[in-house]
Enzyme design. Structure first.
Site, PDB file in Angstrom:
ATOM      1  N   LYS A  79      -5.807 -10.342  -1.503  1.00 11.71           N
ATOM      2  CA  LYS A  79      -4.509  -9.689  -1.739  1.00 11.71           C
ATOM      3  C   LYS A  79      -3.540 -10.715  -2.324  1.00 11.71           C
ATOM      4  O   LYS A  79      -3.534 -11.884  -1.906  1.00 11.71           O
ATOM      5  CB  LYS A  79      -3.973  -9.147  -0.406  1.00 11.71           C
ATOM      6  CG  LYS A  79      -2.757  -8.226  -0.551  1.00 11.71           C
ATOM      7  CD  LYS A  79      -2.331  -7.653   0.815  1.00 11.71           C
ATOM      8  CE  LYS A  79      -1.142  -6.698   0.681  1.00 11.71           C
ATOM      9  NZ  LYS A  79      -0.719  -6.128   1.976  1.00 11.71           N
ATOM     10  N   SER A 159       0.356  -1.038   1.996  1.00  9.85           N
ATOM     11  CA  SER A 159       0.562  -1.817   0.800  1.00  9.85           C
ATOM     12  C   SER A 159      -0.698  -2.475   0.259  1.00  9.85           C
ATOM     13  O   SER A 159      -0.736  -2.888  -0.883  1.00  9.85           O
ATOM     14  CB  SER A 159       1.584  -2.915   1.099  1.00  9.85           C
ATOM     15  OG  SER A 159       1.045  -3.870   2.000  1.00  9.85           O
ATOM     16  N   SER A 183      -0.245  -1.307   6.749  1.00 10.97           N
ATOM     17  CA  SER A 183      -0.686  -1.631   5.390  1.00 10.97           C
ATOM     18  C   SER A 183      -2.158  -1.975   5.237  1.00 10.97           C
ATOM     19  O   SER A 183      -2.655  -2.086   4.127  1.00 10.97           O
ATOM     20  CB  SER A 183       0.143  -2.809   4.835  1.00 10.97           C
ATOM     21  OG  SER A 183       1.398  -2.351   4.394  1.00 10.97           O
TER      22      SER A 183
END
Lengths: 494, 493
Positions: A79, A159, A183
């Protein structure tokens, strides 16, 4: 080579590499090729092909000699929130344009120490703020899943949308993700993957771009419960550089996966049965309970009375911390700078251009709730709610409950640019309704695929555990994984 | 903080105004840089005088994802300081973020302690001479980070920033509003500096910015309600503190006597003009949006931690002063002078040990300090060691040399060095106490000056002339008491 190496689970990949059935260079090349062909998913914001192949070559050398760590040669996606030395690290924000840190986050370093290979940086909601991965400066991530008979693009959740989409779409064997209010778990549920947020303090936050420090926690998104357990073992561990990191031994989580649920008590919180909850979510929940019961668990109705205050309190605490954490992005030191006639104008222009609308909204909310005259009414009050939520969980765990089963999300994945969500941010925030309590209480929570909705889209269940008892979550999640009898493989359309 | 008046109005401190007497009320916030190898939350060096941005870590520069980790030595220093101020040590304290945007503050917030400081109420005793001892309350002490420094002279239209100081640990020591004159404020700063230096928790070098004071000034009718205060920021010398307070109190009195009101505001002292000027008013006051620092756990330690530090605490100035008075029979004044500086006190004690404490004090204060001041030297750089000065004191005590010869001897030791006793021997500086030898000189002089003898017998005051002659003839070595006695006998006085 007849098998598509990208279709293997992480555990199978690691095993195959150790058995020299194939090389890391071969797996890595397969993934790089798949990534190249999957631009439609927009899962990656940077692909580090050369570095990946270098790391793979190094792993192959070790594997040849029968050496290497638990993840030796296994290609992963990272990420964009994790600092990776010399590599794109921008939290998918315009304001960090061109930022390449001189340091490596503890979480990614742990993975490299175990031999993993980095394929690149994954798209995400800007600064991890969002539930649909549409707030990224690099554009929305698309879910590999589509409703039956439809060509409409769906969101992967957020997210960690890039992480979820890449794992579901065979663009990495597993991915790092972060979870501040859901998330990891919400995008895992939207993409038919497994995501776990470990207990707060399990994984170091050092080198991870901060959103809300008291809630942020790193974890993996993977294709199976076993894969998630292997990655969690690697990611976690005490780090003296993070004062909130907990000095506690990390068990081999994979060893707990097949432990079963016999003799465990699973709590069912009545407050999670929301008004107007879709029948298919209720059905999924009941099925999950039945599977656990069938494997020897006792089901117990419980009450978590302060649940209804969790979401509003979360949307005070998280933006408050974010408004302060994001103050460093001011155009002075790194990233974007928009010149102005003086320092104040430079700040204003830089932050106005550098931050997207959702980030600006949360910075504004956070600044407001911390302001003199409002602090007591909002922030202090929210912290009290947080204590009460924590106490709710402590009470049920003290009453003999080993884990709690809830739906992961109120619905399956929704459409990209959903008008209803766009016009009402609160509606978007409601996606976190089942997940935020876990962050507020600092507990571990796992989302595991359990069923499909009427349009054939994945739905997930969430298991919430006692502090530092991720092992029970892996064991219970594995029971669900074995019981659903469904195939969580999207039809490749890209 | 509730304001409590702990002082009885003292007419000597009143300020005369056109409409009557006024009294000033002062409270100080002293920022003292903690003596430590590294910064409060990072491992960067704190060394002074380094090239710009030499002492900067990723944490200090607020790189994304960086986290603070408390430097335990700074915690120990704060606790030591708290113990030195006889203050309550809080075993649980909390760090907060104080949010504001400025380029000298890379994260956009200072890490400080707002509601729960590490040290609570304590006190500082001031010896105000004839006004006696005054106790000044300490409200609290907390730890916080320093900011960096902007440089405006490096580029025609840009400012540069030096982060060497960013993140360095500061102790903010907040007094209660117990001070009533600029002299007391100056004494308070000096005393605080002495205590910190004794403890080794701050070097107290105000010219390097290691210690600076924010001074809250208000005026009122003697014993009346507290007035509206103004805060004078960043005063960096004891002398400036006195000037700033005097100016500010007079300014406020003039406004009040003209029927005006004091605006609560922050002011700056300009040493060039000796005036204070407005920096920002209360309306412009920033909202710092304090909240608990989520990157740090509450700071907690146990009694054993405090006891361990208390055990190794040095003797502090007040205790040392009391001991000097008791053990060495010093006057309060001399004791004050000697304990004001830890090195001076140690030097004195080395000289006084096993000797006449008062004589030692005279020589340390008058001869040695006088000379050191003249040459602008620290006591640690004194060319005359404690052992050498002790040797000189020994020679005086034994009667081997007179006070006058001792001064010459001090000068020789200062410039040439050497063992005082040996120097006296080698250079024949020893006092003549042999009465036979003195008598011989006296007889010669008496015989040679019959006229003077007659005059002296008429007017005994003129004996001094004979003393002078004998001393001259003996090259100053004759014991003055012996000379006096023999002369009196010989002259029949």
């Amino acid at each position: 080579m007849t098998t598509d190496l990208t279709r293997l689970s992480l555990a199978e990949t690691a095993k195959g590499l150790k058995a020299k059935d194939f090389t890391s260079k071969e797996v890595t090349a397969s993934y790089l090729y798949a990534i190249e062909k999957a631009e439609a998913l927009n899962a990656y914001v940077a692909v580090t092909s050369d570095q990946a192949l270098d790391m793979a070559a190094q792993s192959d050398e070790k594997l040849q000699k029968g050496e290497g760590g638990a993840l030796e040669g296994v290609p992963l996606g990272i990420k964009d929130l994790f600092a990776t030395k010399g590599v794109h690290t921008q939290a998918a924000s315009h304001i960090l344009d061109g930022f390449k840190p001189e340091y490596e986050s503890t979480v990614t370093q742990n993975l490299w120490n175990d031999g993993a290979v980095m394929l690149g940086k994954l798209n995400m909601d800007e600064f991890a703020m969002g539930s649909s991965n549409e707030t990224s400066y690099y554009g929305p991530v698309i879910n590999p899943w589509r409703a039956e008979g439809s060509n409409a693009d769906l969101v992967p959740g957020g997210s960690s949308g890039g992480s979820a989409s890449a794992v579901a779409g065979w663009l990495c064997a597993g991915a790092t993700a972060t979870d501040t209010g859901g998330s990891i778990r919400q995008p895992a549920a939207f993409t038919g993957t497994v995501g776990i947020k470990p207990t707060y303090g399990r994984a170091s936050r050092w080198g991870t771009v901060a959103f809300a420090s008291s809630l942020d926690q790193a974890g993996p998104i993977a294709r199976t419960v076993e894969d998630a357990a292997i990655m969690t073992t690697s990611i976690c561990g005490f780090d003296p550089k993070d004062s909130t990191s907990v000095d506690m031994a990390v068990p081999d989580f994979a060893a707990a996966v097949e432990r079963g649920v016999k003799g465990l008590t699973i709590g069912v919180p009545k407050e999670y049965r929301m008004d107007g909850m879709p029948a298919e979510i209720e059905k999924l929940w009941q099925e999950g309970l039945a599977w656990l019961k069938a494997e020897g668990a006792t089901i117990k109705d419980i009450s978590l009375p302060h649940t209804k205050y969790a979401l509003p309190a979360y949307y005070i605490v998280a933006p408050a911390e974010a408004s302060s954490n994001l103050a460093r992005y001011d155009g002075v030191k790194y990233g974007l700078r928009v010149p102005g006639k003086d320092i104040t104008e430079m700040y204003e222009l830089t932050r106005a251009e550098g931050f997207g609308r959702e980030v600006q909204r949360r910075v504004m909310i956070g600044t407001y709730v911390l302001s003199a005259g409002y602090y007591d009414a909002y922030y202090v009050q929210a912290q009290k709610v947080r204590t009460l939520i924590k106490r709710d969980f402590e009470n049920v765990f003290n009453d003999g409950v080993d884990a709690i089963l809830t739906p992961a999300t109120p619905s399956a994945a929704f459409g990209v640019a959903d008008q209803e969500m766009k016009s009402d941010p609160i509606k978007m925030y409601l996606n976190d309704i089942f997940t935020v309590t876990v962050n507020m209480a600092g507990l571990p929570g796992i989302a595991v695929p359990a069923g499909k909705d009427g349009q054939g889209l994945p739905l997930g269940l969430q298991l919430i555990g006692k502090p530092f008892d991720e092992e029970t979550l892996f064991a219970a999640a594995r029971v669900i994984e074995k019981s659903h009898g469904l195939d969580f493989t999207p039809n490749k359309w890209w | 903080m509730t304001l409590v008046d702990t002082r009885t109005p003292d007419p000597k401190k009143f300020i005369k105004g056109a409409t009557g007497d006024w009294e000033m009320v002062l409270g100080l916030e002293v920022h003292a840089q903690v003596t430590s190898e590294s910064k409060l939350f990072s491992s960067s060096s704190t060394e002074f005088g380094q090239p710009p941005n030499n002492n900067v870590s990723f944490v200090d520069a607020a790189m994304p994802g960086m986290l603070p980790v408390i430097n335990e030595e700074c915690v120990r220093q704060a606790v030591r300081t708290g113990l030195g101020l006889k203050a309550k040590i809080n075993k649980r304290s909390i760090f907060d973020r104080k949010n504001y945007f400025y380029p000298d503050q890379p994260p956009g917030y200072q890490i400080s302690q707002y509601l729960d400081p590490i040290v609570g109420e304590g006190k500082v005793l001031l010896d105000m001479g004839e006004d006696g001892e005054v106790e000044i309350g300490v409200e609290r002490l907390h730890l916080e980070t320093d900011a960096g420094k902007l440089m405006h002279d490096q580029h025609p239209n840009m400012s540069f920033v030096d982060l060497n100081r960013a993140g360095v640990a500061l102790m903010e020591i907040v007094s209660k509003p117990d001070l009533r004159s600029s002299d007391e404020a100056k004494a308070y700063i000096s005393k605080l500096r002495t205590i910190l230096r004794y403890l080794g928790t701050c070097d107290g070098n105000m010219e390097q910015g290691s210690m600076r004071a924010d001074i809250n000034v208000s005026v009122r009718r003697p014993g009346g309600e507290f007035g509206t205060r103004c805060e004078i920021k960043n005063v960096n010398s004891v002398r400036f503190a006195g000037q700033a307070i005097e100016y500010e109190a007079r300014r406020q009195i003039d406004i009040l006597e003209d029927g005006g009101e004091i605006d609560q505001e922050t002011r700056l002292f300009d040493p060039k003009t000796g005036e204070t000027r407005s920096m920002r008013s209360k309306e412009d006051a920033q909202d710092y949006r304090y909240f608990p620092e989520p990157d740090l756990l509450p700071l907690e330690f146990d009694d054993a931690f405090i006891e361990e530090l208390a055990k190794d605490l040095p003797e502090l100035p007040d205790e040392k002063r009391a001991r000097f008075i008791k053990e060495f029979g010093l006057t309060a004044y001399d004791a004050n002078v000697l304990v004001a500086d830890r090195d001076s006190a140690a030097f004195y004690e080395a000289v006084a040990e096993g000797r006449d404490g008062k004589l030692a004090a005279n020589w340390v204060i008058n001869e040695l300090f006088g000379r050191l001041n003249k040459e602008d030297l620290a006591v640690t750089a004194s060319p005359v060691s404690a052992e050498q000065l002790g040797g000189i004191v020994d020679l005086i005590s034994k009667g081997d040399i007179s006070g006058k010869i001792a001064k010459d001897l001090f000068e020789i030791v200062w410039t040439e060095g050497g063992d005082p006793a040996q120097l006296v021997e080698e250079r024949g500086m020893k006092q003549v106490t042999d009465t036979g030898a003195i008598e011989k000189i006296v007889d010669e002089i008496v015989a040679a000056n019959p006229d003077q003898v007659a005059k002296a017998q008429e007017n005994p005051k003129l004996m001094g002339w004979f003393v002078g002659q004998v001393m001259k003839a003996s090259q100053g070595k004759a014991n003055p008491q012996a000379v006096n006695k023999i002369l009196k006998d010989k002259l029949g006085l």
